[in-house]
Design a protein around this motif. Structure first.
Motif, PDB file in Angstrom:
ATOM      1  N   SER A   1      -1.904  11.143  17.384  1.00 26.39           N
ATOM      2  CA  SER A   1      -1.634  12.571  17.532  1.00 26.39           C
ATOM      3  C   SER A   1      -0.148  12.828  17.741  1.00 26.39           C
ATOM      4  O   SER A   1       0.414  13.804  17.209  1.00 26.39           O
ATOM      5  N   ALA A   2       0.503  11.948  18.518  1.00 28.64           N
ATOM      6  CA  ALA A   2       1.941  12.088  18.754  1.00 28.64           C
ATOM      7  C   ALA A   2       2.721  11.918  17.451  1.00 28.64           C
ATOM      8  O   ALA A   2       3.704  12.628  17.206  1.00 28.64           O
ATOM      9  N   LEU A   3       2.291  10.986  16.618  1.00 30.74           N
ATOM     10  CA  LEU A   3       2.936  10.798  15.316  1.00 30.74           C
ATOM     11  C   LEU A   3       2.781  12.047  14.454  1.00 30.74           C
ATOM     12  O   LEU A   3       3.739  12.497  13.808  1.00 30.74           O
ATOM     13  N   GLU A   4       1.592  12.597  14.448  1.00 27.22           N
ATOM     14  CA  GLU A   4       1.328  13.795  13.647  1.00 27.22           C
ATOM     15  C   GLU A   4       2.174  14.968  14.121  1.00 27.22           C
ATOM     16  O   GLU A   4       2.656  15.775  13.309  1.00 27.22           O
ATOM     17  N   GLU A   5       2.373  15.079  15.453  1.00 29.50           N
ATOM     18  CA  GLU A   5       3.209  16.148  16.002  1.00 29.50           C
ATOM     19  C   GLU A   5       4.647  16.030  15.512  1.00 29.50           C
ATOM     20  O   GLU A   5       5.359  17.032  15.388  1.00 29.50           O
ATOM     21  N   GLN A   6       5.066  14.807  15.233  1.00 24.27           N
ATOM     22  CA  GLN A   6       6.418  14.572  14.731  1.00 24.27           C
ATOM     23  C   GLN A   6       6.492  14.649  13.205  1.00 24.27           C
ATOM     24  O   GLN A   6       7.546  14.417  12.614  1.00 24.27           O
ATOM     25  N   GLY A   7       5.360  14.976  12.592  1.00 26.62           N
ATOM     26  CA  GLY A   7       5.335  15.081  11.144  1.00 26.62           C
ATOM     27  C   GLY A   7       5.239  13.750  10.433  1.00 26.62           C
ATOM     28  O   GLY A   7       5.537  13.648   9.233  1.00 26.62           O
ATOM     29  N   ILE A   8       4.833  12.708  11.163  1.00 29.98           N
ATOM     30  CA  ILE A   8       4.680  11.379  10.568  1.00 29.98           C
ATOM     31  C   ILE A   8       3.224  11.207  10.134  1.00 29.98           C
ATOM     32  O   ILE A   8       2.315  11.234  10.970  1.00 29.98           O
ATOM     33  N   LYS A   9       3.009  11.058   8.849  1.00 29.85           N
ATOM     34  CA  LYS A   9       1.652  10.931   8.311  1.00 29.85           C
ATOM     35  C   LYS A   9       1.223   9.462   8.285  1.00 29.85           C
ATOM     36  O   LYS A   9       2.000   8.592   7.895  1.00 29.85           O
ATOM     37  N   VAL A  10       0.001   9.225   8.706  1.00 30.69           N
ATOM     38  CA  VAL A  10      -0.587   7.890   8.617  1.00 30.69           C
ATOM     39  C   VAL A  10      -1.734   7.974   7.623  1.00 30.69           C
ATOM     40  O   VAL A  10      -2.740   8.656   7.879  1.00 30.69           O
ATOM     41  N   LYS A  11      -1.585   7.292   6.508  1.00 28.66           N
ATOM     42  CA  LYS A  11      -2.582   7.368   5.445  1.00 28.66           C
ATOM     43  C   LYS A  11      -3.847   6.580   5.773  1.00 28.66           C
ATOM     44  O   LYS A  11      -4.957   6.961   5.390  1.00 28.66           O
ATOM     45  N   GLY A  12      -3.680   5.459   6.495  1.00 27.02           N
ATOM     46  CA  GLY A  12      -4.808   4.580   6.762  1.00 27.02           C
ATOM     47  C   GLY A  12      -5.604   4.967   7.994  1.00 27.02           C
ATOM     48  O   GLY A  12      -5.473   6.061   8.546  1.00 27.02           O
ATOM     49  N   LYS A  13      -6.432   4.045   8.450  1.00 32.63           N
ATOM     50  CA  LYS A  13      -7.337   4.279   9.570  1.00 32.63           C
ATOM     51  C   LYS A  13      -6.763   3.738  10.879  1.00 32.63           C
ATOM     52  O   LYS A  13      -5.807   2.975  10.893  1.00 32.63           O
ATOM     53  N   ASN A  14      -7.392   4.140  11.980  1.00 34.20           N
ATOM     54  CA  ASN A  14      -7.128   3.534  13.285  1.00 34.20           C
ATOM     55  C   ASN A  14      -7.935   2.248  13.396  1.00 34.20           C
ATOM     56  O   ASN A  14      -9.142   2.253  13.155  1.00 34.20           O
ATOM     57  N   LYS A  15      -7.271   1.166  13.781  1.00 30.08           N
ATOM     58  CA  LYS A  15      -7.962  -0.107  13.960  1.00 30.08           C
ATOM     59  C   LYS A  15      -7.529  -0.728  15.281  1.00 30.08           C
ATOM     60  O   LYS A  15      -6.400  -0.529  15.732  1.00 30.08           O
ATOM     61  N   GLU A  16      -8.420  -1.498  15.883  1.00 31.02           N
ATOM     62  CA  GLU A  16      -8.166  -2.053  17.211  1.00 31.02           C
ATOM     63  C   GLU A  16      -8.358  -3.571  17.238  1.00 31.02           C
ATOM     64  O   GLU A  16      -9.117  -4.126  16.439  1.00 31.02           O
ATOM     65  N   GLY A  17      -7.650  -4.198  18.179  1.00 38.49           N
ATOM     66  CA  GLY A  17      -7.899  -5.596  18.505  1.00 38.49           C
ATOM     67  C   GLY A  17      -7.311  -6.621  17.557  1.00 38.49           C
ATOM     68  O   GLY A  17      -7.642  -7.801  17.637  1.00 38.49           O
ATOM     69  N   LYS A  18      -6.412  -6.208  16.677  1.00 39.38           N
ATOM     70  CA  LYS A  18      -5.802  -7.143  15.736  1.00 39.38           C
ATOM     71  C   LYS A  18      -4.437  -7.563  16.263  1.00 39.38           C
ATOM     72  O   LYS A  18      -3.637  -6.732  16.692  1.00 39.38           O
ATOM     73  N   ARG A  19      -4.143  -8.845  16.215  1.00 42.25           N
ATOM     74  CA  ARG A  19      -2.873  -9.367  16.721  1.00 42.25           C
ATOM     75  C   ARG A  19      -1.719  -9.000  15.783  1.00 42.25           C
ATOM     76  O   ARG A  19      -1.845  -9.085  14.556  1.00 42.25           O
ATOM     77  N   THR A  20      -0.608  -8.611  16.357  1.00 40.98           N
ATOM     78  CA  THR A  20       0.575  -8.275  15.567  1.00 40.98           C
ATOM     79  C   THR A  20       1.108  -9.521  14.859  1.00 40.98           C
ATOM     80  O   THR A  20       1.334 -10.549  15.510  1.00 40.98           O
ATOM     81  N   PRO A  21       1.290  -9.465  13.552  1.00 41.45           N
ATOM     82  CA  PRO A  21       1.802 -10.637  12.819  1.00 41.45           C
ATOM     83  C   PRO A  21       3.201 -11.038  13.307  1.00 41.45           C
ATOM     84  O   PRO A  21       4.011 -10.177  13.673  1.00 41.45           O
ATOM     85  N   LYS A  22       3.482 -12.329  13.314  1.00 36.75           N
ATOM     86  CA  LYS A  22       4.785 -12.808  13.772  1.00 36.75           C
ATOM     87  C   LYS A  22       5.926 -12.279  12.905  1.00 36.75           C
ATOM     88  O   LYS A  22       7.054 -12.105  13.374  1.00 36.75           O
ATOM     89  N   LYS A  23       5.623 -12.035  11.648  1.00 34.43           N
ATOM     90  CA  LYS A  23       6.672 -11.576  10.726  1.00 34.43           C
ATOM     91  C   LYS A  23       6.950 -10.074  10.849  1.00 34.43           C
ATOM     92  O   LYS A  23       7.887  -9.567  10.224  1.00 34.43           O
ATOM     93  N   ALA A  24       6.161  -9.364  11.658  1.00 38.89           N
ATOM     94  CA  ALA A  24       6.344  -7.925  11.789  1.00 38.89           C
ATOM     95  C   ALA A  24       7.679  -7.600  12.453  1.00 38.89           C
ATOM     96  O   ALA A  24       8.197  -8.368  13.276  1.00 38.89           O
ATOM     97  N   LEU A  25       8.238  -6.457  12.091  1.00 35.97           N
ATOM     98  CA  LEU A  25       9.534  -6.022  12.591  1.00 35.97           C
ATOM     99  C   LEU A  25       9.347  -5.117  13.807  1.00 35.97           C
ATOM    100  O   LEU A  25       8.664  -4.091  13.735  1.00 35.97           O
TER     101      LEU A  25
END
Length: 497
Positions: A284-308
């Motif tokens: 909701s905070a992202l949407e308030e800032q005008g940032i669109k998220v095309k995909g779904k909300n997902k939980e419990g997945k570990r952040t990849p080591k290569k992520a920035l």
């Protein structure tokens, strides 16, 4: 290192020598006063409200550790929230008063122009003070970084801790209440009491009689579903509103009557799977800032080591967190601290590993852990067992710790009406010698009450006391604890001439 202290009563020490010498007059006066103190305390513990109950009491000199009064002090009893004295001391020692929790935002994929071609991760590392406002600031910062669209999913990473949400002895009817909130490495609190993993549900009367009440949820979210079965009644009608979350769901039933012109009725409700709540609020905070998220909300997945890593939010330091933790006796904070100690020391954010750290610290501090049973960090468990003697022992030993001033400052102060000073004893012991004198941690469960801390006598002697009452049938025995604390505050070891 364990501090050495005297445990031999004053008069008994004279009898250890065959060549007995008459005590000085001042020593006799002190012994008389000590005998008088014993009679007063024994009288309180003989109260009818404690008939058939168990009362563990331990009182010692703060400077030397000398035990001056005990009653069943070696009997193992349920400590309720006096357990926080143990988990809190271990956390101060193992993590330190300057320790902070972080929450991070990562991007996996390629950023081209204003678009992230990939997934956005919200990674929690245990912060129990994270609020909607913090997530909003993180969304603002993401916008400042130039991102306007996320092509992939919004993913919550709560793997910093294990996925066990409740300590093993939480009862079925505690699960929906704020004091039994689920523990997650990624969670959000509704206000500055920092009851993480809860929402505040507030009902207001409608403008017209007969209409349903207006119901608001903080933080604003669709993660919970409100079932409104309320009715606004005439101004002289009955105010009777209940709010309950259905077990294992996020359906909150609000029902009952609320009069016209009535003040709001509100309640803190623990949600099921708080990770999802934090993620929903962030989206909701992202949407308030005008940032669109095309995909779904997902939980419990570990952040990849290569992520920035794009954003890091730091919590308040532990010394500051201890104010709402200890003053308001926040159960969730205690359990987070246990899991955090497990993560930091053993790289496993679990109750098992966290309690190992607590036990290890207590041993090093001189507490006899062989007589304890520790099952959680908050004291919610009815299976915890701690003798009053070991509580007063801990409070004696921690006085030389470098973090003791922050620890002491976090304890509630008797009779001080300021909520974040007086805490859970802000309305107790007012207009007595204990007011603004006693600094002590409370504890309360059904049939369990405790009060342990520090008090200064009339002649300036600082005492440590622990009172643990179990198995009583009356509604409340706090007045008996207060009577003991006031007796200590009024005490003089040497009579004035």
């Amino acid at each position: 290192m364990k501090k050495k202290h005297v445990v031999v009563p004053l008069l008994a020490s004279f009898l250890m020598f065959s060549s007995y010498q008459a005590p000085a007059e001042s020593e006799v006066d002190a012994a008389k006063e000590e005998s008088g103190l014993k009679k007063k305390l024994d009288t309180v513990l003989a109260d009818e409200d404690l008939k058939g109950a168990l009362a563990g009491v331990s009182i010692r000199m703060a400077e030397t550790g000398e035990v001056i009064y005990e009653h069943d002090a070696h009997t193992r009893l349920k400590p309720a929230s006096n357990m926080k004295l143990f988990s809190g001391a271990a956390a101060m020692d193992q993590l330190g008063p300057d320790y902070t929790f972080s929450t991070e935002v990562y991007a996996e994929g390629t950023i081209r122009g204003h678009k992230l071609h990939g997934d956005l991760y919200l990674k929690g590392k245990g912060d129990p003070t994270l609020m909607m406002e913090d997530l909003e600031k993180m969304a603002e910062e993401l916008k400042e970084n130039g991102i306007r669209e996320v092509k992939g999913d919004l993913i919550a990473d709560d793997t910093w801790y294990d996925d066990v949400r409740l300590s093993e002895d939480i009862t079925w009817n505690d699960e929906t209440h704020y004091y039994g909130a689920q523990v997650s490495a990624l969670t959000v609190a509704p206000n500055e009491d920092y009851d993480a993993g809860t929402v505040i549900v507030a009902a207001y009367p409608a403008e017209k009689e007969g209409d349903p009440a207006r119901v608001e949820v903080t933080p604003k979210t669709d993660y919970v579903k409100i079932i409104n079965r309320t009715k606004t009644v005439p101004a002289d009608g009955e105010r009777d509103i209940s709010m309950e979350r259905e077990h294992e769901t996020n359906r909150i039933i609000v029902e009952g009557t609320i009069p016209l012109d009535s003040s709001r009725s509100r309640s803190w409700i623990a949600v099921s799977e708080p990770t999802g709540l934090a993620l929903d609020v962030f989206r909701s905070a992202l949407e308030e800032q005008g940032i669109k998220v095309k995909g779904k909300n997902k939980e419990g997945k570990r952040t990849p080591k290569k992520a920035l890593k794009l954003i890091t939010h730091e919590s308040m330091p532990l010394a500051e967190l201890f104010i709402p933790f200890m003053k308001l006796s926040n159960n969730g904070h205690a359990e987070v601290l246990v899991k955090e100690m497990g993560k930091v020391v053993h790289d496993e954010g679990s109750w098992e590993k966290g309690l190992e750290v607590v036990d290890s610290y207590l041993k090093s501090a001189g507490v006899d852990t062989s007589t304890l049973r520790l099952r959680d960090g908050s004291g919610m468990s009815h299976v915890n067992m701690i003798p009053a003697h070991e509580i007063s022992e801990l409070l004696y030993q921690v006085q030389d710790e470098k973090w003791f001033s922050a620890y002491l400052n976090s304890l509630p102060v008797a009779g001080n009406a300021e909520r974040f000073v007086g805490g859970t004893i802000r309305s107790r012991m007012q207009d007595t010698a204990a007011e603004d004198n006693v600094q002590a941690k409370t504890g309360s469960l059904t049939g369990v009450s405790s009060l342990s801390g520090y008090v200064t006598t009339k002649d300036g002697e600082k005492l440590i006391f622990s009172i643990v009452l179990n198995n009583y049938l009356v509604e409340d025995v706090g007045d008996l604890e207060d009577r003991i604390a006031v007796i200590l505050a009024e005490h003089r070891f040497v009579e004035e001439e």
